[in-house]
Scaffold this motif. Structure first.
Motif, PDB file in Angstrom:
ATOM      1  N   SER A 165       0.813  -1.217  -0.548  1.00  0.00           N
ATOM      2  CA  SER A 165      -0.026  -0.533  -0.353  1.00  0.00           C
ATOM      3  C   SER A 165       0.918   1.114   0.178  1.00  0.00           C
ATOM      4  O   SER A 165       0.752   2.516  -0.289  1.00  0.00           O
ATOM      5  N   SER A 166       1.993   1.168  -0.014  1.00  0.00           N
ATOM      6  CA  SER A 166       2.729   2.059   0.394  1.00  0.00           C
ATOM      7  C   SER A 166       3.681   2.081  -0.739  1.00  0.00           C
ATOM      8  O   SER A 166       5.180   2.941  -0.992  1.00  0.00           O
ATOM      9  N   ASP A 167       3.824   1.544  -1.547  1.00  0.00           N
ATOM     10  CA  ASP A 167       5.042   1.366  -3.198  1.00  0.00           C
ATOM     11  C   ASP A 167       4.848   2.593  -3.765  1.00  0.00           C
ATOM     12  O   ASP A 167       5.306   2.692  -4.630  1.00  0.00           O
ATOM     13  N   THR A 180      14.692   0.900   1.936  1.00  0.00           N
ATOM     14  CA  THR A 180      15.359   2.515   2.533  1.00  0.00           C
ATOM     15  C   THR A 180      14.650   2.555   4.080  1.00  0.00           C
ATOM     16  O   THR A 180      13.918   1.976   4.807  1.00  0.00           O
ATOM     17  N   SER A 181      15.248   3.540   4.691  1.00  0.00           N
ATOM     18  CA  SER A 181      14.602   4.027   5.992  1.00  0.00           C
ATOM     19  C   SER A 181      12.940   4.175   5.517  1.00  0.00           C
ATOM     20  O   SER A 181      12.289   3.927   6.072  1.00  0.00           O
ATOM     21  N   GLU A 182      12.784   4.685   4.721  1.00  0.00           N
ATOM     22  CA  GLU A 182      11.392   4.588   4.483  1.00  0.00           C
ATOM     23  C   GLU A 182      10.525   3.671   4.621  1.00  0.00           C
ATOM     24  O   GLU A 182       9.295   3.651   4.613  1.00  0.00           O
ATOM     25  N   GLY A 183      10.964   2.169   4.116  1.00  0.00           N
ATOM     26  CA  GLY A 183      10.055   1.133   3.505  1.00  0.00           C
ATOM     27  C   GLY A 183      10.447   0.857   5.204  1.00  0.00           C
ATOM     28  O   GLY A 183       9.458   0.278   5.541  1.00  0.00           O
ATOM     29  N   ALA A 184      11.992   0.637   6.212  1.00  0.00           N
ATOM     30  CA  ALA A 184      11.492   0.468   7.133  1.00  0.00           C
ATOM     31  C   ALA A 184      10.809   1.391   8.180  1.00  0.00           C
ATOM     32  O   ALA A 184       9.981   0.482   9.298  1.00  0.00           O
ATOM     33  N   TYR A 185      11.061   2.477   7.970  1.00  0.00           N
ATOM     34  CA  TYR A 185       9.813   2.974   9.048  1.00  0.00           C
ATOM     35  C   TYR A 185       8.500   2.006   8.846  1.00  0.00           C
ATOM     36  O   TYR A 185       7.896   2.773   9.818  1.00  0.00           O
ATOM     37  N   TYR A 186       7.184   2.216   7.909  1.00  0.00           N
ATOM     38  CA  TYR A 186       6.044   2.089   7.287  1.00  0.00           C
ATOM     39  C   TYR A 186       6.316   0.844   8.218  1.00  0.00           C
ATOM     40  O   TYR A 186       4.970   0.354   8.570  1.00  0.00           O
ATOM     41  N   ALA A 187       7.138  -0.348   7.889  1.00  0.00           N
ATOM     42  CA  ALA A 187       6.492  -2.036   8.560  1.00  0.00           C
ATOM     43  C   ALA A 187       7.150  -1.580  10.107  1.00  0.00           C
ATOM     44  O   ALA A 187       6.078  -2.152  10.835  1.00  0.00           O
TER      45      ALA A 187
END
Length: 364
Positions: A165-167, A180-187
Motif C-alpha cells: 500500500s506504500s509502493d 530504505t529507511s522509509e520502507g523500514a518506517y512503514y513496517a
C-alpha cells in the motif's frame, strides 16, 4: 539403432561446430569493435551479448540464453528502467519450515512475548511488473503458510500489505536488495502497533540525505546502469527520547551514544554499515525511555534501519545477529529477561532455512 546413434552424433558435432564458429566470430567482433570495453561497466555478459553475430535474431528465436542476451535481465536481476529487482524462483518450502521450526524452539526457551515478521522482497511488492519467469508473487501465500506453522504463543506480524500500500513511496532502494529507511518506517508502524505501542508520527522526524549517490549490490551484480542512484537517509527524531549508551560485543571496552557510523558512507560496498556499523553478534542499547520495557531482536540486515524507530519505545534493546552468535553471548542472553522478542528477517533469509539454526541448536 546404429543409424539413430549416427544421427545423434552428427547433431552433437554440428551444434559444437556452430557454437565454435559463433565464439570465434564474437571474439573477432569484440577485437574489431570501436567501443571501449569500459563502456560495458565491467559486465562481460553484456559485452559478449552485444557482439554475438546475429544476436538480434537469436534473441527472438530464443537460441541463446536469455541471461546472456537480454537487455533487461542480467545475472537474474531485472531492470524496468526505474529500479533493479532480483528474479526469484520457486521457494524450498522445507527450508522455510526449518526456519519456523528454529524460531519455535528459540521462543519456547526464552521469556517474553514473541513476534515474527518476514520482510517481502521488492520483487514481491512490485510483482505486477516482474517478468513471467519470476515467482515472487507467491511470497505472500508462502508467508501465510509459514505463519500457520508457528507455535500459538508466537504472533506473526504480516507487513506485506503494508508495504504494497506504500509502493508509490521510496520504500526499496533502486539499486540494492534492501529496503530504505522509509520502507523500514512503514513496517515499524505496523509492527509497533501490533506489539501494543503508538508509533511515532512521520512528522516527528527530520529526514537527512546522508549520501545522495549510492549504488548498491544489485547494480554491482548486474552492471545495469539505466536506473538512478539511491539516497541513504537518516530519520532524525525531534522527540526528547534518545539513545544513551551503545555497547557492542566486538568492542566491549568502549561505549557510544549513537547507532550511526558516518565513516562507512564513503567505503564502497559498506555504505549501508552506516546503520549499526560492522556486523557483530550482539549490540546492547540503553535509552532514556521512562519505562521498564525491554526488547530482544533476532535479525538480519533488514532490521538495521528500524532500530532508530524502535528505540523510542524501549528502555533497553538487545540486537542479535544469529549468524555471528557465540556460546558466551547466548549465556548472557539467557540470564536476562525481556518483555518482547522480535524475530525479523528478509524473505530470502527465511527461505534459506538455516539462519536461526545456530541458536536453536544451542537451546535444544
Amino acid at each position: 539403432m546404429k543409424y539413430k546413434n549416427n544421427i545423434l552424433g552428427f547433431t552433437a558435432v554440428a551444434i559444437m561446430a556452430v557454437s565454435a564458429v559463433l565464439a570465434v566470430l564474437t571474439c573477432i567482433n569484440i577485437a574489431d569493435s570501436n567501443k571501449h570495453i569500459s563502456m560495458y561497466n565491467n559486465n562481460p555478459q553484456k559485452m559478449i551479448a552485444d557482439n554475438v553475430p546475429f544476436s538480434k535474431y537469436l534473441k527472438k528465436a530464443g537460441i541463446i540464453s536469455n541471461e546472456v542476451l537480454s537487455d533487461d535481465i542480467i545475472n537474474n536481476i531485472y531492470s524496468n528502467g526505474k529500479m533493479l529487482l532480483p528474479v526469484n524462483f520457486e521457494t524450498d518450502m522445507q527450508s522455510l519450515k526449518k526456519t519456523v521450526d528454529d524460531i519455535n524452539i528459540i521462543s519456547e526457551k526464552l521469556n517474553g512475548t514473541s513476534y515474527f515478521t518476514i520482510v517481502p522482497s521488492a520483487s514481491a511488492v512490485y510483482s505486477n511488473i516482474m517478468p513471467q519467469i519470476d515467482s515472487s508473487g507467491k511470497e505472500a501465500d508462502n508467508m501465510v503458510y509459514a505463519s500457520s506453522l508457528l507455535d500459538k504463543q508466537i504472533k506473526f506480524i504480516n507487513i506485506y500489505n503494508t508495504l504494497c500500500s506504500s509502493d508509490d513511496n521510496y520504500i526499496f532502494y533502486r539499486t540494492d536488495s534492501l529496503w530504505t529507511s522509509e520502507g523500514a518506517y512503514y513496517a515499524y508502524k505496523r509492527i509497533i502497533r501490533k506489539i501494543g505501542f503508538t508509533p511515532t508520527d512521520y512528522s516527528e522526524y527530520n529526514i537527512i540525505h546522508m549520501k545522495s549517490d549510492y549504488y548498491g549490490n544489485l547494480y554491482d551484480l548486474s552492471g545495469l546502469n539505466n536506473v538512478s542512484y539511491d539516497y541513504i537517509d537518516r530519520f532524525k527524531s525531534t522527540k526528547k527520547t534518545k539513545i544513551l549508551n551503545v555497547i557492542r560485543s566486538d568492542d566491549t571496552q568502549n561505549t557510544s551514544d549513537s547507532i550511526y557510523y558516518d565513516e562507512f558512507l564513503n567505503i564502497k560496498g559498506k555504505e549501508l554499515f552506516y546503520y549499526l556499523g560492522n556486523p557483530c553478534s550482539v549490540i546492547d542499547i540503553e535509552t532514556n525511555v521512562n519505562n521498564n520495557k525491554t526488547l530482544l531482536i533476532f535479525k538480519d540486515s533488514f532490521a538495521n534501519e528500524m532500530i532508530e524507530f524502535l528505540s523510542h519505545h524501549y528502555k533497553h534493546i538487545t540486537i542479535v545477529d544469529p549468524s555471528l552468535i557465540s556460546d558466551d553471548d547466548m549465556e548472557l542472553i539467557l540470564n536476562n529477561e525481556y518483555t518482547d522478542i522480535l524475530f525479523i528477517c528478509g524473505y530470502k533469509t527465511a527461505e534459506s532455512g538455516g539462519y536461526f539454526a545456530k541458536i536453536s541448536k544451542y537451546l535444544s
